[in-house]
Write a protein that holds these residues in place. Structure first.
Motif, short mmCIF file in Angstrom:
data_model
loop_
_atom_site.label_atom_id
_atom_site.label_comp_id
_atom_site.label_asym_id
_atom_site.label_seq_id
_atom_site.Cartn_x
_atom_site.Cartn_y
_atom_site.Cartn_z
N PHE A 1 -9.36 -0.75 -0.74
CA PHE A 1 -9.50 -1.58 0.45
C PHE A 1 -8.86 -2.94 0.20
N LEU B 1 -2.23 6.03 -1.19
CA LEU B 1 -3.68 5.89 -1.27
C LEU B 1 -4.11 6.06 -2.72
N PRO C 1 -4.35 -4.05 -2.35
CA PRO C 1 -5.37 -3.02 -2.28
C PRO C 1 -6.11 -2.90 -3.61
N ARG D 1 -12.50 4.46 -2.57
CA ARG D 1 -11.31 4.20 -1.78
C ARG D 1 -10.80 2.78 -2.02
N HIS E 1 -8.40 -3.26 5.70
CA HIS E 1 -7.70 -1.99 5.53
C HIS E 1 -8.47 -1.13 4.53
N THR F 1 -3.77 3.66 5.81
CA THR F 1 -5.10 3.08 5.95
C THR F 1 -5.61 3.16 7.38
N ARG G 1 -15.53 -0.33 4.32
CA ARG G 1 -15.23 0.81 3.46
C ARG G 1 -16.37 1.83 3.50
N TRP H 1 0.86 -1.17 0.00
CA TRP H 1 0.00 0.00 0.00
C TRP H 1 0.90 1.22 0.00
N GLY I 1 -8.26 2.70 2.64
CA GLY I 1 -7.39 3.83 2.40
C GLY I 1 -7.95 5.14 2.93
N GLU J 1 -7.33 0.52 9.80
CA GLU J 1 -7.42 -0.94 9.89
C GLU J 1 -8.51 -1.31 10.90
#
Length: 389
Positions: free
Chosen positions: A34, A6, A82, A32, A153, A250, A273, A3, A155, A252
């Motif tokens: 994830f 982002l 991601p 985003r 996770h 991120t 998300r 990652w 972002g 988490e």
């Protein structure tokens, strides 16, 4: 999971330009990234856990995907890249599970997506200095820590957005515990909990919900203060229900059991998300943080682990009991705009409908136990089959 930055993908007309140096926290029409990390149990052909993690890693092949050792030799961890598409994420979760099973098969083992072993087990700590030190420092808490979680996770733009998210998502995390609940057995006993993993995990000194932080500085000061107590080994042992990742840009979310089937893991990720995006939008709009005392969050989490989807949960809007179906419905309504903008709503609705129909992992494990007259080895083997569907 790499990652580096982002990544946000435009799926609507271009947003307004962002002035250099000015944080633009959340932009409608932007999806985003994830990703999902899953811990999986390793069992033999009789369903009993076996210590094969290091052997798997020593013989891992390129088509097995990225695998990592966890705290115990009887578990292995997978991680997706991601992604932005929910469909792609669901496929990646299945691919990671299939790759892990390919590596396990070379050791005459199966990977099983259950959050605790149905059969009794004395775990084997992985021979890493940090893990062995933790075993010494934390006694039975560490020795019994064969539990498997699902970490999502999502972002964020920066730590400021991340902390604004953390300060707003706490009340909505306990429904994720109920959805993912997949650990009714502990040391061969029916615990009466849908997620007994949540009980075992709560033994760690830093586990659980957190207060409001307000700013990144306050958040990082809190983490540093916990490390400074000398009670935990390092920052990696800050086990908040949701935290800023120390490795990636991120948030988490760490509350969930590993889910029995990949579709539920993808559902969990979509909702996570949605929570992050909704919280970021609320922060950008100046909406105050919700009223959520830590003691109520902890109680709601306990209730979700106890009941799962089969009884009342604590409603995040009122902190009063409400049927699980109503609370999950409220969660969907809370993140609906974010789900629509990400293109996730239809798949979330369909997957959730299937989950209500067949039950979550805990309900299915209990049904198998009844079918096999409490032969928990057979429960583990049925779960191994469901893991790869």
């Amino acid at each position: 999971m790499e990652w580096v930055t982002l990544e946000r993908v435009r799926v609507a007309p271009a947003p307004p330009a962002v002035r250099p140096g000015v944080r633009h926290a959340s932009i409608r029409g932007v999806t985003r990234t994830f990703g999902v990390e899953e811990e999986l149990l390793l069992v033999g052909h009789d369903g009993a856990p076996i210590a094969k993690a290091q052997a798997m890693l020593d013989d891992v092949q390129p088509d097995h995907g990225p695998l990592e050792a966890e705290f115990m030799e009887e578990q292995i961890e997978t991680a997706t890249e991601p992604l932005t598409s929910l469909t792609d994420l669901a496929a990646a979760i299945r691919e990671m599970r299939a790759g892990a099973q390919g590596a396990a098969a070379q050791q005459d083992a199966h990977v099983v997506a259950v959050a605790t072993s149905p059969l009794p087990i004395i775990g084997t700590t992985v021979s890493k200095v940090r893990y062995l030190r933790a075993r010494q420092e934390f006694g039975l808490t560490a020795r019994e820590q064969l539990t498997n979680g699902c970490h999502v996770h999502v972002g964020v733009a920066d730590d400021a957005e991340g902390v604004a998210v953390l300060d707003r998502i706490g009340p909505w995390l306990s429904p994720l515990v109920a959805l993912s609940a997949n650990s009714p057995f502990w040391q061969g006993d029916d615990t009466g909990f849908a997620s007994f993993r949540s009980q075992v995990w709560a033994r760690w000194p830093t586990a659980g919900p957190t207060r409001l932080f307000g700013t990144p500085e306050v958040y990082h000061e809190a983490v540093a203060a916990l490390v400074a107590t000398g009670t935990i080994l390092d920052e990696g042992m800050v086990y908040f229900d949701a935290r800023l990742s120390a490795k990636y840009p991120t948030v988490e979310i760490r509350v969930a059991d590993v889910c029995l089937d990949a579709s539920t893991s993808a559902l969990l990720a979509a909702l996570a998300r949605g929570l992050v995006e909704t919280a970021a939008r609320d922060a950008e709009a100046g909406t105050p943080e919700p009223y959520a005392p830590t003691e109520l969050l902890r109680t709601a989490h306990w209730r979700a682990g106890r009941s799962g989807l089969t009884g009342d949960l604590v409603d995040p809007r009122t902190f009063r009991p409400a049927p699980a179906h109503d609370v999950i419905g409220a969660l969907i309504e809370h993140v609906r705009d974010a789900l629509v903008d990400a293109g996730d709503l239809d798949l979330v609705t369909d997957t959730l409908g299937a989950l209500w129909s067949r039950g979550n992992g805990s309900m299915r494990q209990l049904a198998w136990a009844a079918e096999y007259k409490h032969d928990l080895g057979q429960v583990a083997l049925r779960a191994a089959e469901a893991t790869l569907v």
